[in-house]
Design a protein around this motif. Structure first.
Motif, PDB file in Angstrom:
ATOM      1  N   UNK A 158       0.847  -1.190   0.000  1.00  0.00           N
ATOM      2  CA  UNK A 158       0.000   0.000   0.000  1.00  0.00           C
ATOM      3  C   UNK A 158       0.887   1.247   0.000  1.00  0.00           C
ATOM      4  N   UNK A 159       0.446   2.300  -0.649  1.00  0.00           N
ATOM      5  CA  UNK A 159       1.235   3.543  -0.587  1.00  0.00           C
ATOM      6  C   UNK A 159       1.149   4.147   0.817  1.00  0.00           C
ATOM      7  N   UNK A 160       2.241   4.749   1.255  1.00  0.00           N
ATOM      8  CA  UNK A 160       2.296   5.310   2.606  1.00  0.00           C
ATOM      9  C   UNK A 160       1.648   6.686   2.619  1.00  0.00           C
ATOM     10  N   UNK A 161       0.779   6.901   3.612  1.00  0.00           N
ATOM     11  CA  UNK A 161       0.086   8.181   3.771  1.00  0.00           C
ATOM     12  C   UNK A 161       0.377   8.676   5.184  1.00  0.00           C
ATOM     13  N   UNK A 162       0.686   9.952   5.289  1.00  0.00           N
ATOM     14  CA  UNK A 162       0.956  10.560   6.590  1.00  0.00           C
ATOM     15  C   UNK A 162      -0.295  10.481   7.459  1.00  0.00           C
ATOM     16  N   UNK A 163      -0.211   9.977   8.689  1.00  0.00           N
ATOM     17  CA  UNK A 163      -1.410   9.867   9.528  1.00  0.00           C
ATOM     18  C   UNK A 163      -1.919  11.247   9.944  1.00  0.00           C
ATOM     19  N   UNK A 164      -3.225  11.331  10.188  1.00  0.00           N
ATOM     20  CA  UNK A 164      -3.817  12.605  10.588  1.00  0.00           C
ATOM     21  C   UNK A 164      -3.452  12.916  12.035  1.00  0.00           C
ATOM     22  N   UNK A 165      -3.407  14.187  12.353  1.00  0.00           N
ATOM     23  CA  UNK A 165      -3.050  14.607  13.709  1.00  0.00           C
ATOM     24  C   UNK A 165      -4.219  14.331  14.649  1.00  0.00           C
ATOM     25  N   UNK A 166      -3.946  13.827  15.853  1.00  0.00           N
ATOM     26  CA  UNK A 166      -5.030  13.538  16.791  1.00  0.00           C
ATOM     27  C   UNK A 166      -5.607  14.826  17.377  1.00  0.00           C
ATOM     28  N   UNK A 167      -6.878  14.774  17.719  1.00  0.00           N
ATOM     29  CA  UNK A 167      -7.521  15.928  18.333  1.00  0.00           C
ATOM     30  C   UNK A 167      -7.583  15.712  19.850  1.00  0.00           C
ATOM     31  N   UNK A 168      -7.652  16.793  20.572  1.00  0.00           N
ATOM     32  CA  UNK A 168      -7.715  16.715  22.033  1.00  0.00           C
ATOM     33  C   UNK A 168      -9.095  16.204  22.452  1.00  0.00           C
ATOM     34  N   UNK A 169      -9.163  15.300  23.397  1.00  0.00           N
ATOM     35  CA  UNK A 169     -10.468  14.784  23.828  1.00  0.00           C
ATOM     36  C   UNK A 169     -11.236  15.825  24.637  1.00  0.00           C
ATOM     37  N   UNK A 170     -12.553  15.757  24.546  1.00  0.00           N
ATOM     38  CA  UNK A 170     -13.408  16.659  25.308  1.00  0.00           C
ATOM     39  C   UNK A 170     -14.094  15.849  26.396  1.00  0.00           C
ATOM     40  N   UNK A 171     -13.999  16.321  27.615  1.00  0.00           N
ATOM     41  CA  UNK A 171     -14.524  15.580  28.757  1.00  0.00           C
ATOM     42  C   UNK A 171     -15.803  16.176  29.315  1.00  0.00           C
ATOM     43  N   UNK A 172     -16.330  17.212  28.728  1.00  0.00           N
ATOM     44  CA  UNK A 172     -17.540  17.850  29.256  1.00  0.00           C
ATOM     45  C   UNK A 172     -17.236  18.539  30.581  1.00  0.00           C
ATOM     46  N   UNK A 173     -16.263  19.419  30.582  1.00  0.00           N
ATOM     47  CA  UNK A 173     -15.809  20.055  31.815  1.00  0.00           C
ATOM     48  C   UNK A 173     -16.658  21.253  32.232  1.00  0.00           C
ATOM     49  N   UNK A 174     -17.711  21.568  31.527  1.00  0.00           N
ATOM     50  CA  UNK A 174     -18.504  22.747  31.888  1.00  0.00           C
ATOM     51  C   UNK A 174     -19.151  22.569  33.260  1.00  0.00           C
ATOM     52  N   UNK A 175     -19.646  21.389  33.583  1.00  0.00           N
ATOM     53  CA  UNK A 175     -20.241  21.139  34.899  1.00  0.00           C
ATOM     54  C   UNK A 175     -19.190  21.155  35.997  1.00  0.00           C
ATOM     55  N   UNK A 176     -17.980  20.703  35.695  1.00  0.00           N
ATOM     56  CA  UNK A 176     -16.912  20.674  36.685  1.00  0.00           C
ATOM     57  C   UNK A 176     -16.461  22.084  37.038  1.00  0.00           C
ATOM     58  N   UNK A 177     -16.481  22.974  36.066  1.00  0.00           N
ATOM     59  CA  UNK A 177     -16.083  24.368  36.330  1.00  0.00           C
ATOM     60  C   UNK A 177     -17.094  25.014  37.276  1.00  0.00           C
TER      61      UNK A 177
END
Length: 118
Positions: A56-75
């Motif tokens: 298979x041809x090599x493809x650069x992997x996509x950059x990971x995104x930061x996970x969202x934990x639903x911190x609005x209630x914690x704030x």
């Protein structure tokens, strides 16, 4: 003395040589056939075009995104915690001493003694 020792060594080494077998070494027919076929085998050389369908041809992997934990209630909970009044140990002790001074805190119950016959 050296001459006598060397004669003994020569006679012993000649006697030791007689104990070895001088039989012809056996040949392994299966091994000989395998080596013969291995020498006669010609391997075809591979080119880069031969590998195109397998790789298979090599493809650069996509950059990971930061996970969202639903911190609005914690704030909100953190802000409510910061707004609470601080309770100290001195205040708790003062409250306990006022409660203890109000009533009789050392009360002994009377136990009825039963007549025991021994």
């Amino acid at each position: 003395m050296f001459v006598q020792l060397s004669k003994r060594l020569v006679t012993r080494s000649a006697g030791a040589a007689r104990g070895f077998s001088l039989s012809v070494a056996r040949r392994d027919l299966v091994q000989d056939l395998y080596l013969k076929e291995l020498r006669n085998t010609k391997v075809a050389s591979m080119t880069s075009q031969d590998a195109q369908g397998s790789v298979k041809p090599w493809v650069l992997p996509s950059k990971p995104s930061a996970p969202e934990f639903g911190l609005s209630g914690a704030v909100d909970e953190l802000n409510a915690y910061e707004a609470q009044e601080v309770e100290t140990v001195g205040e708790q002790e003062a409250a306990e001493t006022t409660e203890a001074a109000e009533g009789d805190w050392l009360v002994l119950e009377e136990v009825e003694e039963k007549d025991s016959h021994h």
